[in-house]
Every structure is written in C-alpha cells, then in structure tokens.
Design an enzyme around this catalytic site. Structure first.
Site, short mmCIF file in Angstrom:
data_model
loop_
_atom_site.label_atom_id
_atom_site.label_comp_id
_atom_site.label_asym_id
_atom_site.label_seq_id
_atom_site.Cartn_x
_atom_site.Cartn_y
_atom_site.Cartn_z
N LYS A 34 34.89 52.44 48.65
CA LYS A 34 36.15 52.59 48.81
C LYS A 34 36.64 52.86 47.34
CE LYS A 34 39.02 48.95 48.09
NZ LYS A 34 39.97 48.83 47.13
N ASN A 35 36.34 52.45 46.13
CA ASN A 35 36.80 52.46 44.79
C ASN A 35 36.18 53.57 44.16
OD1 ASN A 35 38.30 50.27 45.41
ND2 ASN A 35 37.08 48.95 44.07
N CYS A 128 50.54 42.92 43.25
CA CYS A 128 49.15 42.40 43.62
C CYS A 128 48.94 40.92 43.62
CB CYS A 128 48.13 43.34 42.82
SG CYS A 128 46.42 43.20 43.80
N ARG A 133 48.52 43.70 37.38
CA ARG A 133 48.26 44.89 37.50
C ARG A 133 48.84 46.01 36.58
NH1 ARG A 133 44.72 44.56 42.06
NH2 ARG A 133 43.86 46.26 41.05
N ASP A 316 35.25 41.48 41.49
CA ASP A 316 35.38 41.75 43.05
C ASP A 316 34.41 41.09 43.95
OD1 ASP A 316 36.54 45.25 42.66
OD2 ASP A 316 37.47 43.38 42.28
N ARG A 408 41.65 46.41 54.43
CA ARG A 408 41.71 47.18 53.31
C ARG A 408 40.60 47.92 52.83
NH1 ARG A 408 44.91 44.83 49.28
NH2 ARG A 408 44.27 46.93 48.12
C1 EPZ Z 1 39.96 48.42 39.59
O1 EPZ Z 1 41.13 48.31 39.50
C2 EPZ Z 1 39.25 48.33 41.12
N1 EPZ Z 1 40.36 49.01 42.02
C3 EPZ Z 1 39.65 46.75 41.43
O2 EPZ Z 1 39.20 46.72 42.66
C4 EPZ Z 1 38.77 46.12 40.46
O3 EPZ Z 1 38.94 44.53 40.57
C5 EPZ Z 1 39.06 46.34 39.13
O4 EPZ Z 1 39.04 47.71 38.79
C6 EPZ Z 1 38.27 45.69 37.92
O5 EPZ Z 1 36.99 46.15 38.30
C7 EPZ Z 1 40.14 50.25 41.96
O6 EPZ Z 1 38.91 50.79 41.73
C8 EPZ Z 1 40.93 51.19 43.18
P1 EPZ Z 1 41.50 47.54 35.61
P2 EPZ Z 1 42.14 48.39 38.40
O7 EPZ Z 1 42.44 48.58 35.29
O8 EPZ Z 1 41.55 49.74 37.61
C9 EPZ Z 1 44.32 45.10 32.62
C10 EPZ Z 1 39.34 45.88 44.92
O9 EPZ Z 1 39.14 44.77 45.48
N2 EPZ Z 1 44.97 46.46 32.38
O10 EPZ Z 1 40.02 47.96 35.61
O11 EPZ Z 1 43.63 48.35 38.80
C11 EPZ Z 1 44.52 44.57 33.96
O12 EPZ Z 1 45.89 43.82 34.02
C12 EPZ Z 1 40.14 46.13 43.56
O13 EPZ Z 1 38.66 46.83 45.25
C13 EPZ Z 1 45.88 46.27 31.51
O14 EPZ Z 1 46.33 45.48 31.01
O15 EPZ Z 1 41.74 47.38 37.27
C14 EPZ Z 1 43.20 43.70 34.29
O16 EPZ Z 1 43.47 42.52 33.77
C15 EPZ Z 1 40.93 44.83 43.26
N3 EPZ Z 1 46.56 47.79 31.39
C16 EPZ Z 1 42.02 44.52 33.62
O17 EPZ Z 1 42.80 45.33 32.72
C17 EPZ Z 1 46.29 48.80 32.05
O18 EPZ Z 1 46.87 49.91 31.93
C18 EPZ Z 1 41.21 45.39 34.53
O19 EPZ Z 1 42.06 45.96 35.22
C19 EPZ Z 1 45.29 48.80 32.85
C20 EPZ Z 1 44.55 47.53 33.22
#
Ligand code: EPZ
Length: 430
Positions: A34-35, A128, A133, A316, A408
């Site tokens: 999915k991701n 979320c 997020r 995840d 989802r």
């Molecule tokens: C991706 O989400 C995945 N989703 C998530 O999978 C996964 O849990 C996550 O990466 C971490 O591996 C998709 O790829 C669609 P991040 P993403 O930006 O990109 C902080 C699932 O279950 N952050 O890597 O949204 C954020 O708050 C989902 O399939 C900032 O502070 O996650 C978090 O604490 C859930 N500012 C950390 O970084 C930003 O601009 C990691 O977030 C971006 C992120």
C-alpha cells in the site's frame, strides 16, 4: 473497482468475528505494498503519459486515492491487480475533503500537483489516531522550492510559478516528506539535493518508477538523493513491491501458536529487523524461495524492542508484535519512538486478558497470558491487525468492531486467514 456508497457504508460499519484456537497451516500470498502504491499513483500526476501498474493492492486507501486522482482528471481501468491509468489533462488541482478525510495519502499529491500545474488545493490530511502527523517538513521544502502556501477552510492551497531545485536537509526522517519532495524535484528547474532522506523500501521503489518515467535521480547514497529536474516525464509500466507490513503481520500470526504456514510472493529482506527479533524470541522462520516458512515456535522468549526508521524495527509492526509478546513467558518492553499515540491497541488487548502497562512511550508486557474472546474496537489500521491476531488465539469468540480500519491497508485479510484455517468471518452491523 471502487466501492459503491452502500458497500462503503456497510464496510465502515462491518465487524469481524473470530473464533480462536484453530491451528494455521497452508500458504498465504502477500499483496502489493500500500505504502509504495500510494506515492506511485500520485506520481501519475507528473506526466500526461500512460501508466500500467501490476500487483496493485485493492485496499481502501488506494480506492480513495484513485477517486482523488479521478477528481483532478485521471481516467483508469482496473482489472484484478492490474491498473491502467492516465492523467492526460489536469482538470483541477482540488482534492476535496470528502475524499481525503480518512487517509493522509492525499498529502502525496501536493508535490506532483505543484510540479505539473503550479497549483494544489488539498484538504488538510485527516486527523490520525496514532498521533501527530505533521507535514511541516513537506511544506518547508516545497516553500524553499518556490511554492507559496495558504490555509483556507481546512484546505492547504499551494501555488508556484515554477519549482526550483534546492539543497535541503530533512530535519527528521519522513517517508512521505521524502516522497513528496522527490516527486516535485523530478520536474523542478535545476538540481535538487535531498539530505537525511528516509530509507524505507517504498522510497526505493518510487525512485525506480520515476527513473523509468525518465527522471534523472542519483540514489547511489539513498540517504542523499540528487535529482536533475526534467521539463517533462513519460508514462511507465511498474510492478509494485510486496507489502512488508502485511508480510510481517502474517509471520507474526504464524508464530502465535504451533502453526505451519508458507508466506509467498514476499521479500524476507524487507523485514530483517522483525526476523532478528523473532529469532531471539525462539520463533522458527525459514526463507523459502520468494517467501518464508513459519514453523511451530514452542515457548516464546520475551524481548525488548524500540521502533525506529528503516532499517530499524518498523512502527507499523509494533502493535502486531505487542500481541505476540503477550504470549512470551516473562516481561517484554516495547518503546514507540515514531508516533506519540500508537498504543491504543493495548487497552483492547488487555480486555482480551493481556497484562500490559503503559509508561510514557513504553508498553511493559507481562506474559504469558491466556485470552478470552470479547468485543473489541479497532482504532487504527495496524491496531486492527493486532486485535485480529489476538482473536486468533483467544478462547471463544472475538468481535472486532470498526473493522473498516483493517480494510484501509490489508487486502482480503479475512479470506486470507480463512484459507490457512482460521475461523474468521465478516458480520454486518445490526
Ligand atoms: C509513513 O507515514 C507511512 N504511511 C506510515 O504508515 C508509517 O507509519 C510512517 O511512514 C513511518 O514509517 C505512508 O507511507 C502512506 P513520517 P508518514 O512522515 O510519511 C514526524 C500505515 O500504517 N514528521 O515518516 O506520514 C511525524 O509526526 C501508515 O501504513 C514531522 O514532524 O510518516 C512522525 O512522528 C501509518 N514533520 C515522524 O516524523 C513532517 O513534516 C515520522 O513521520 C513529517 C513527519
């Protein structure tokens, strides 16, 4: 095919009934990631060419993103796991709220829409349940590339005459942040250097797609991506990599009791961090061809784990491994370092009979505990999988409410579990 409204409403209210105690045996085939599919579908916006994707997982988040793409002018034809899609003419840059409210994937359209059209109007990503997020790194990077942002009625509006290459270091690892800026840079003027990029396999898969579209990306050092912007990109054909989180979820299911399952169409090297933990716990997982065999594990040993960006242990899989750790004799500790509210499955697992305490961002699990089936509520995608795993080993019947969460991100999970002997079925809300 996208769900009809009635089907979607039914799915949103559906429940999963699990009668625990069955031994799992047989083979299960892993779907596409999915991701990986989400950013790769967003990349379609970067070109007016034709795309053919194979191994597409038909899960809700993908259906929702396909609706969003239709909304901005894409046309597609879906045949099983094969998707033909093209966005020949961008009709608008608007991705309305009713499309994005349950998934954050729409944020992945920001970079591509800005790069293709100089305009994007995307609903603020849905709240979320797993914690903050934020998307400040996405916005900060796109601003440095020349985009101006404003916020109106829960929408993000971004405009840019032209995106320019930048040298940008991500303040923290972000998967979709890396993907967003990578896609924007592919059509920006000049050279972009992205530093401290996330290293998840889904990003490498996106790089492979973009290069096949004609993008000029140097990923010799995957943590520092160097992109020479092009004036246009072509369509492409691409097979989506297997879903490592679904893979890990079924491996953990196999380790729960004396099961014997073969996991096919998998990529064991994507889940090395999980396999190392399972080996230390006494689980028997053997690479077999393009998959893995999970054999009876006997008494499980406790473990202490911390979630980290790839190649560390993935957040995840944290909820699913927590379920397994309730079956280990002794005290285990799970520390969640990525999201600040990703333990909602703990309350539900304790209803089944688990003994888990939360201390800050650490769950302390005392095992081995026996589970008795009961009514549970799924709060988020991966928590729902953890609850289903708990139901598989519970005495009696477990009903997981709000089962929409599972659909989802997992394709045909109930059918896949039934095929290996689990007693699982969908029941509609009364
Ligand atoms: C991706 O989400 C995945 N989703 C998530 O999978 C996964 O849990 C996550 O990466 C971490 O591996 C998709 O790829 C669609 P991040 P993403 O930006 O990109 C902080 C699932 O279950 N952050 O890597 O949204 C954020 O708050 C989902 O399939 C900032 O502070 O996650 C978090 O604490 C859930 N500012 C950390 O970084 C930003 O601009 C990691 O977030 C971006 C992120």
């Amino acid at each position: 095919m996208s769900c009809t409204i009635e089907e979607e409403t039914l799915m949103r209210n559906s429940k999963i009934l699990i009668r625990g105690g069955n031994r799992l045996s047989g083979s299960v085939s892993i779907s596409g990631a999915k991701n990986a599919a989400l950013p790769e579908l967003a990349a379609v916006v970067l070109s007016d060419g034709k795309f053919r994707f194979t191994n597409v997982p038909m899960v809700e988040d993908i259906r929702i993103l396909l609706r969003a793409l239709q909304n901005v002018g894409a046309a597609y034809d879906l045949n099983g796991d094969e998707l033909d899609i093209r966005l020949e003419t961008l009709s608008s840059g608007l991705v309305p709220r009713e499309i994005v409210e349950t998934t954050r994937a729409s944020v992945l359209l920001l970079g591509p829409l800005l790069a293709r059209n100089g305009y994007a109007r995307v609903s603020m990503p849905g709240g979320c349940p797993i914690g903050d997020r934020k998307i400040n790194y996405h916005i900060d990077g796109l601003k440095k590339m020349g985009a101006a942002f404003r916020f109106e009625h829960e929408h993000i509006i971004a405009e840019a005459n032209a995106l320019k290459g930048i040298d940008y270091r991500f303040p923290g690892k972000t998967v979709t942040g890396t993907e967003n800026l990578l896609m924007a840079a592919s059509l920006a003027e000049g050279t972009t250097v992205l530093r401290n990029c996330a290293l998840e396999p889904e990003i490498s898969d996106l790089v492979e797609l973009l290069v096949s579209m004609g993008a000029d990306i140097n990923a010799d050092d995957p943590e520092t991506l160097v992109i020479e912007g092009k004036s246009s990109l072509n369509g492409a054909s691409h097979r989506i990599i297997p879903d490592r989180i679904e893979m890990g979820t079924f491996v953990i299911a196999g380790c729960l009791e004396d099961n014997d399952i073969l996991i096919e169409n998998a990529a064991p090297h994507f889940i090395d961090s999980l396999l190392d933990i399972l080996a230390a716990m006494g689980c028997r997982v053997q690479p077999v061809g393009n998959g893995m065999k999970v054999l009876a594990c006997g008494d499980l040993q406790p473990a202490n784990i911390s979630t980290e960006p790839f190649p560390g242990f993935p957040t995840d899989l944290q909820a699913q491994l927590t379920t397994l750790l309730t079956q280990a004799k002794g005290t285990s500790r799970v520390t969640e370092n990525i999201f600040n509210n990703r333990f909602q499955h703990v309350l539900e697992l304790n209803k089944l009979g688990a003994e888990i305490q939360l201390k800050g961002n650490t769950a302390i699990i005392n095992g081995k505990t026996s589970f008795t089936g009961c009514n549970l509520r799924a709060t988020d995608l991966r928590a729902s999988a953890a609850l289903v795993l708990g139901g598989l080993i519970a005495n009696g019947e477990t009903i997981v409410h709000n089962a929409y969460q599972l659909f989802r991100g997992y394709e045909n999970m109930p059918e896949k579990l039934q095929k290996i002997g689990a007693c699982v079925k969908m029941i509609d809300s009364e």
